[in-house]
Design a protein around this motif. Structure first.
Motif, PDB file in Angstrom:
ATOM      1  N   ALA A 163       2.925  -4.290  -9.085  1.00  0.00           N
ATOM      2  CA  ALA A 163       3.947  -3.236  -9.030  1.00  0.00           C
ATOM      3  C   ALA A 163       5.033  -3.448 -10.086  1.00  0.00           C
ATOM      4  O   ALA A 163       5.701  -2.492 -10.495  1.00  0.00           O
ATOM      5  N   CYS A 164       5.202  -4.695 -10.529  1.00  0.00           N
ATOM      6  CA  CYS A 164       6.212  -4.988 -11.555  1.00  0.00           C
ATOM      7  C   CYS A 164       5.874  -4.334 -12.895  1.00  0.00           C
ATOM      8  O   CYS A 164       6.785  -4.016 -13.676  1.00  0.00           O
ATOM      9  N   LEU A 165       4.586  -4.122 -13.169  1.00  0.00           N
ATOM     10  CA  LEU A 165       4.180  -3.596 -14.479  1.00  0.00           C
ATOM     11  C   LEU A 165       4.734  -2.198 -14.741  1.00  0.00           C
ATOM     12  O   LEU A 165       5.360  -1.973 -15.790  1.00  0.00           O
ATOM     13  N   PRO A 166       4.542  -1.235 -13.827  1.00  0.00           N
ATOM     14  CA  PRO A 166       5.165   0.080 -14.073  1.00  0.00           C
ATOM     15  C   PRO A 166       6.688   0.030 -14.026  1.00  0.00           C
ATOM     16  O   PRO A 166       7.351   0.819 -14.712  1.00  0.00           O
ATOM     17  N   LEU A 167       7.241  -0.904 -13.256  1.00  0.00           N
ATOM     18  CA  LEU A 167       8.705  -1.031 -13.213  1.00  0.00           C
ATOM     19  C   LEU A 167       9.250  -1.506 -14.560  1.00  0.00           C
ATOM     20  O   LEU A 167      10.286  -1.028 -15.026  1.00  0.00           O
ATOM     21  N   ILE A 168       8.535  -2.440 -15.195  1.00  0.00           N
ATOM     22  CA  ILE A 168       8.937  -2.905 -16.527  1.00  0.00           C
ATOM     23  C   ILE A 168       8.876  -1.750 -17.521  1.00  0.00           C
ATOM     24  O   ILE A 168       9.766  -1.586 -18.367  1.00  0.00           O
ATOM     25  N   LEU A 220       6.162   6.087  -8.682  1.00  0.00           N
ATOM     26  CA  LEU A 220       5.217   6.361  -7.597  1.00  0.00           C
ATOM     27  C   LEU A 220       4.004   5.427  -7.685  1.00  0.00           C
ATOM     28  O   LEU A 220       3.476   4.997  -6.651  1.00  0.00           O
ATOM     29  N   THR A 221       3.597   5.108  -8.895  1.00  0.00           N
ATOM     30  CA  THR A 221       2.488   4.165  -9.095  1.00  0.00           C
ATOM     31  C   THR A 221       2.848   2.783  -8.563  1.00  0.00           C
ATOM     32  O   THR A 221       2.034   2.121  -7.911  1.00  0.00           O
ATOM     33  N   ALA A 222       4.086   2.355  -8.838  1.00  0.00           N
ATOM     34  CA  ALA A 222       4.553   1.062  -8.338  1.00  0.00           C
ATOM     35  C   ALA A 222       4.552   1.045  -6.812  1.00  0.00           C
ATOM     36  O   ALA A 222       4.092   0.081  -6.189  1.00  0.00           O
ATOM     37  N   CYS A 223       5.050   2.125  -6.212  1.00  0.00           N
ATOM     38  CA  CYS A 223       5.100   2.217  -4.739  1.00  0.00           C
ATOM     39  C   CYS A 223       3.693   2.221  -4.142  1.00  0.00           C
ATOM     40  O   CYS A 223       3.425   1.538  -3.149  1.00  0.00           O
TER      41      CYS A 223
END
Length: 266
Positions: free
Chosen positions: A50-55, A15-18
């Motif tokens: 947004a890549c950071l929380p996805l990683i 949700l943070t990434a979104c």
């Protein structure tokens, strides 16, 4: 099904990434006085952050090895990817620029454009190859054609993802066309991911493909998809499709042999 603490953390991170992608893409965010440059930098920044929380999600799912490991021998794996590389390269409008049908008039936007292409490639590959592809591989591992099915499902989602362009003002027919070829590109990138065992070649190929496809629309003007472009795309695309399909079927065939071989050894 019991919801664990890790599941909650993963949900919050997603949700943070979104939210990051959405908020940083809003009109009030200004990174440059030039409107075109501002849009490119916003696109790069929103996706990059947004890549950071996805990683973090990938690491929590114990798939972090996709950032540093690879299938050996590496040279052989990378050579296998050559057809995919050619697909990405022929998406560049060489013939239109050489003939003068298309022209580049805003070369000053090039650095921001490169950053946006890399950011788009990184974010979308983290989602579809880093997160979804391992999940689908595991979900269909007991099916006869599990690898192929997992790639098909993931690629379908990747194609449908591009329907979001309609909300950005894109026309219906071009968007539907993008959905169709994104399915094929998604299958190609998933195959590269499975063959190499590392996400970075997928990010690079994705970025190069986008760079070629949006080079003229973003930095210039003119008809960039001429007859030569479509002919090369059709030939290289068809060869790569055969290459990918044969590989996926072979992976499934080898996977289905493993249980039988184990029984024979017993």
């Amino acid at each position: 099904m019991k919801i664990t603490k890790r599941d909650i953390i993963i949900g919050v991170l997603f949700l943070t990434a979104c939210a990051t992608f959405f908020v940083l893409g809003l009109d009030f965010v200004r990174l440059s006085e030039n409107d075109a440059t501002n849009e490119l930098f916003k696109g790069a920044l929103s996706r990059g952050i947004a890549c950071l929380p996805l990683i973090a999600i990938v690491i929590l799912l114990k798939s972090g090895k996709i950032f540093y490991s690879h299938n050996r021998p590496l040279c052989k794996a990378l050579l296998w990817c050559l057809p995919a590389f050619f697909v990405a390269v022929v998406n560049f409008p060489f013939s239109a620029l050489i003939s003068g049908v298309a022209k580049i008039t805003k070369l000053e936007l090039l650095p921001a454009f490169i950053l946006e292409c890399l950011a788009i490639g990184a974010m979308e590959e983290l989602i579809f190859r880093g997160l979804f592809q391992p999940i689908f591989l595991d979900a269909f591992k007991d099916k006869k054609y599990g690898v192929t099915i997992s790639v098909a499902v993931n690629s379908a989602l990747f194609g449908l993802w591009h329907l979001s362009n309609l909300f950005a003002g894109a026309s219906l027919f071009p968007t539907l066309l993008q959905v169709c070829y994104s399915f094929l590109i998604g299958a190609m990138l998933s195959a590269v991911f499975i063959r190499v065992g590392n996400i970075f070649p997928c990010i690079l190929l994705h970025a190069v493909f986008n760079f070629g496809g949006f080079f003229v629309p973003t930095l210039g003007s003119g008809l960039f998809q001429d007859t030569i472009f479509w002919a090369l795309t059709a030939v290289v695309g068809a060869l790569c499709t055969v290459h990918v399909v044969l590989y996926l079927f072979r992976r499934d065939k080898d996977k289905n042999k493993e249980p039988n071989e184990s029984k024979e050894k017993e």
